[in-house]
Design a protein around this motif. Structure first.
Motif, short mmCIF file in Angstrom:
data_model
loop_
_atom_site.label_atom_id
_atom_site.label_comp_id
_atom_site.label_asym_id
_atom_site.label_seq_id
_atom_site.Cartn_x
_atom_site.Cartn_y
_atom_site.Cartn_z
N GLN A 108 -18.76 9.10 75.80
CA GLN A 108 -18.29 10.44 75.45
C GLN A 108 -19.47 11.34 75.08
O GLN A 108 -20.56 10.85 74.81
N VAL A 112 -18.65 7.50 69.90
CA VAL A 112 -17.32 7.16 69.38
C VAL A 112 -17.25 5.66 69.10
O VAL A 112 -17.43 4.84 70.00
N ARG A 113 -16.98 5.35 67.85
CA ARG A 113 -16.79 3.96 67.45
C ARG A 113 -15.58 3.38 68.18
O ARG A 113 -14.53 4.02 68.25
N GLU A 120 -21.65 2.12 66.28
CA GLU A 120 -21.07 1.70 65.00
C GLU A 120 -20.11 2.74 64.42
O GLU A 120 -19.12 2.40 63.79
N MET A 121 -20.46 4.03 64.55
CA MET A 121 -19.66 5.06 63.90
C MET A 121 -19.47 6.25 64.83
O MET A 121 -20.30 6.51 65.70
N SER A 122 -18.38 6.98 64.62
CA SER A 122 -18.17 8.21 65.36
C SER A 122 -18.94 9.33 64.66
O SER A 122 -18.77 9.53 63.46
N THR A 123 -19.73 10.04 65.42
CA THR A 123 -20.50 11.14 64.85
C THR A 123 -20.49 12.30 65.84
O THR A 123 -19.88 12.21 66.90
N GLY A 124 -21.17 13.36 65.48
CA GLY A 124 -21.21 14.53 66.36
C GLY A 124 -21.07 15.79 65.54
O GLY A 124 -21.62 16.83 65.89
N SER A 125 -20.34 15.69 64.45
CA SER A 125 -20.30 16.80 63.50
C SER A 125 -21.41 16.49 62.52
O SER A 125 -21.40 15.45 61.85
N GLN A 128 -23.01 14.04 58.45
CA GLN A 128 -22.10 13.03 57.92
C GLN A 128 -22.60 11.59 58.03
O GLN A 128 -22.09 10.70 57.36
N SER A 131 -23.78 9.46 54.85
CA SER A 131 -22.69 8.97 54.00
C SER A 131 -22.11 7.68 54.59
O SER A 131 -21.83 6.72 53.87
N MET A 132 -21.90 7.69 55.89
CA MET A 132 -21.35 6.50 56.55
C MET A 132 -22.31 5.32 56.37
O MET A 132 -21.89 4.21 56.07
N GLY A 135 -22.00 3.78 53.05
CA GLY A 135 -20.83 2.90 52.96
C GLY A 135 -21.11 1.54 53.57
O GLY A 135 -20.73 0.50 53.01
N ILE A 136 -21.80 1.54 54.70
CA ILE A 136 -22.13 0.27 55.36
C ILE A 136 -23.08 -0.55 54.49
O ILE A 136 -22.90 -1.76 54.31
N ASN B 59 -18.85 13.21 50.66
CA ASN B 59 -19.59 11.95 50.68
C ASN B 59 -18.66 10.77 50.42
O ASN B 59 -18.87 9.68 50.96
N GLY B 62 -17.11 9.89 53.80
CA GLY B 62 -18.09 9.25 54.68
C GLY B 62 -18.40 7.83 54.23
O GLY B 62 -18.45 6.90 55.04
N THR B 63 -18.58 7.67 52.93
CA THR B 63 -18.87 6.34 52.38
C THR B 63 -17.68 5.41 52.62
O THR B 63 -17.85 4.24 52.99
N SER B 65 -15.62 5.53 55.03
CA SER B 65 -15.57 5.15 56.45
C SER B 65 -16.56 4.04 56.76
O SER B 65 -16.26 3.11 57.50
N GLY B 66 -17.74 4.12 56.16
CA GLY B 66 -18.75 3.07 56.37
C GLY B 66 -18.29 1.73 55.80
O GLY B 66 -18.49 0.67 56.41
N LEU B 67 -17.67 1.77 54.63
CA LEU B 67 -17.14 0.55 54.03
C LEU B 67 -16.02 -0.04 54.90
O LEU B 67 -15.97 -1.25 55.13
N SER B 70 -17.09 -1.77 57.88
CA SER B 70 -17.67 -3.08 57.55
C SER B 70 -16.60 -4.06 57.08
O SER B 70 -16.90 -5.06 56.44
N GLU B 89 -12.55 17.89 57.38
CA GLU B 89 -13.23 17.59 58.64
C GLU B 89 -13.92 16.23 58.59
O GLU B 89 -14.03 15.53 59.60
N LEU B 93 -13.24 13.32 61.38
CA LEU B 93 -14.27 12.65 62.18
C LEU B 93 -14.47 11.19 61.78
O LEU B 93 -14.59 10.32 62.63
#
Lengths: 281, 318
Positions: A108, A112-113, A120-125, A128, A131-132, A135-136, B59, B62-63, B65-67, B70, B89, B93
């Motif tokens: 795409q 896109v995850r 790994e993650m959907s991005t583009g905006s 962000q 932050s993702m 979380g990982i 945040n 986003g956090t 989503s990462g968790l 995983s 938004e 996303l």
């Protein structure tokens, strides 16, 4: 667990060749797609080659291997270079790169995850991805895993406040396993980042947020490898590697030309670009 | 016991503290409001799986989503205004698009927030969340249902938005009832008009039904505790019988429960519909009961709407 983890057996010269290969893929794929973002893809090509062919512990045959290092492309518009790195390292056949942005393609316009193996993650905006990545990295910490989380950001997107929320969190929770990169090519759509909304003194900002800061030439393979190796050793603090780069790197008429942020080569330009890149191989 | 006045958020906290012990995969995030949203109950038991994000909702998502990417089952809580609006938004996303296992549980919905005023009264959140592909939207009728729904969404793999109230209000569901995502329940059977409520408006629909009985009108009451997917089967069955409808929500009539009903009605079974909800307006400071009166959300308002809906049906029939 048996894993054919990509071996760290390439020489610096071979990794430079891989970077050039990724650049060729970017030009071919975006030209074929007749749209996309070649400029920021070319500036990140050296880093992406280093990550996927040397730095990261990953297994293209097993994209969901739970101990793999993770990569988040926060600057999602550089999808062409991510797809190139994934294809050339074995996640899917390189021929598929020619389907970029087409109806029905797994590739795409922005990552896109769940759609593309290895994404790994959907991005583009923008703004962000960090932050993702936090979380990982937090999940790894909770589970006692020792994988690393890498995140590539554009410099322009650092104008977005969410990045700094994430930067605060990464230091607060001592996410030493988090390694961020800033592709400091100093150009955004409007033009020079310092004219649009100045980011400097950028290293000081990261330092103030408690991060280890490493500043390198983002087109020097040796410097990239050294910086990543150093960052991997951090136990407590997250590390940001600021890559001083040239947007459009590798193709003379695209270098430092903001027009090629979201514009692709025309037929004649494409042939010229490919010729220049082949000379560099 | 039915009729007890309990706050939904208290039972959300209760369910989370239970999950802390039973589900090691659950991680809870909050944005500086843990004592208000009651995620603090989880923090007491599993502090290593509670992550304070600070006042940074974007945040937080986003956090989360990462968790979730995983392998974690993530609950992220704050007030409904911030949970649905501040980071819309990011939800789109990072959560909805990749269909990640994040439960956004938002407390302090609607004008029952009261004295804090319009800045804190979410009257748009159902609309904002309902429009997102892959998003399940839940609005339990009371504290008991909140408890069961919290357990149900923890077992469900995918993005969920659940809206809860701040204040105490009467329980209307059975404390031991199972919660099935996407299934509405008929709380009172009737033949003249269907009253469909969500959240604490369900209790007010029951009150309205009692009042309508005095006037010889037999109202059916449905608890639409899942807004999306919308249980058209239960609603359709009821409307086949009654042929007229009132929806009641502590939310704008634009984009919420009433709109979801209207979309179904216009497509499959056009019957008279009257909507109870706020009418393209912000709220204001005041006591919740004063605000309910001013903004037309009382049992009397529902009963009046039922009479209008019924009159329209009879006119069509004559």
């Amino acid at each position: 667990m048996m894993c054919s983890v990509v071996a760290m057996s390439y020489t610096t010269e071979e990794l430079e060749e891989k970077a050039n290969l990724l650049r060729l893929d970017v030009i071919e794929a975006t030209s074929e797609a007749k749209s996309g973002h070649p400029g920021g893809s070319l500036s990140s090509a050296d880093l992406m080659a280093a990550l996927y062919f040397s730095v990261m512990k990953h297994d293209p045959a097993n994209p969901s291997w739970e101990d793999r290092d993770r990569f988040v492309l926060s600057k999602g518009h550089a999808a062409p270079v991510l797809y190139a790195a994934l294809a050339e390292s074995g996640y899917f056949p390189p021929e598929e790169l020619m389907t970029l942005r087409k109806m029905g393609s797994r590739l795409q316009g922005h990552p896109v995850r769940g759609k593309t193996p290895g994404v790994e993650m959907s991005t583009g905006s923008l703004g962000q991805g960090l932050s993702m990545a936090c979380g990982i990295a937090l999940a790894g910490k909770i589970d006692g895993k020792d994988y690393k989380t890498f995140c590539l950001m554009g410099d322009g997107e650092l104008q977005s406040g969410q990045n700094w929320e994430a930067a605060m969190l990464a230091h607060h929770y001592r996410l030493g396993s988090l390694i961020a990169f800033v592709d400091r090519n100093r150009l955004q759509i409007t033009g020079n980042t310092e004219c649009a909304m100045s980011l400097d003194p950028l290293p000081d900002k990261w330092k103030a947020f408690g991060w280890n800061v490493i500043i390198i030439d983002g087109h020097s393979m040796i410097q990239i490898l050294e910086a990543c190796s150093k960052a991997r050793q951090s136990e407590t603090n997250p590390t940001v590697i600021i890559l001083n780069t040239v947007k459009g790197k590798g193709v003379s008429f695209m270098e430092n030309n903001p027009e090629f942020h979201g514009k692709v080569c025309k037929a004649g330009e494409k042939n010229l670009a490919i010729k220049e890149l082949r000379c560099g191989m | 016991m039915t009729g007890n006045k309990i706050a939904q958020r208290d039972y959300y906290g209760k369910a989370l503290s239970c999950l802390a012990g039973t589900n090691p995969n659950v991680v809870v995030l909050d944005a500086d409001l843990a004592d208000s949203t009651k995620t603090s109950e989880f923090r007491k038991i599993a502090p290593e799986r509670f992550i304070e994000i600070g006042i940074a909702e974007q945040n937080m998502i986003g956090t989360a989503s990462g968790l979730a990417a995983s392998g974690k089952t993530v609950f992220a809580s704050t007030f409904a205004v911030f949970a649905s609006g501040r980071c819309w938004e990011q939800i789109r996303l990072a959560v909805a698009y990749p269909k990640l296992n994040v439960k956004i549980v938002a407390t302090h919905c609607g004008i029952s927030v009261g004295e804090d005023g319009a800045s804190h009264q979410a009257l748009e959140d159902i609309a904002l969340m309902r429009v997102l592909p892959n998003m399940t939207v839940i609005s339990p009728a009371d504290a008991y249902e909140t408890y069961a729904a919290t357990k149900a969404i923890a077992d469900f793999n995918g993005p969920v938005y659940m809206r809860l109230g701040r204040s105490e209000f009467p329980a209307v569901t059975d404390e031991n009832a199972e919660f099935v995502i996407g299934r509405a329940s008929v709380l009172r059977e009737g033949t003249d008009v269907t009253l469909v409520g969500t959240g604490q408006m369900v209790a007010l629909c029951i009150e309205a039904a009692e009042a309508l009985r005095e006037d010889g009108i037999d109202a059916e009451v449905i608890n639409m505790s899942t807004i999306k997917p919308f249980d058209t089967e239960t609603l359709g069955k009821s409307l086949n019988k009654t042929g007229s409808l009132v929806t009641a929500e502590e939310h704008s009539i634009i984009g919420g429960l009433g709109s979801a009903a209207a979309e179904f009605l216009s497509r499959e079974m056009p019957v008279p519909l009257e909507m109870i909800g706020t009418k393209d307006t912000f709220g204001e400071s005041g006591a919740p009961d004063q605000l309910f009166k001013k903004y037309g959300l009382t049992p009397e308002d529902i009963a009046e709407a039922a009479k209008r809906s019924l009159a329209r049906k009879r006119k069509l029939e004559s």
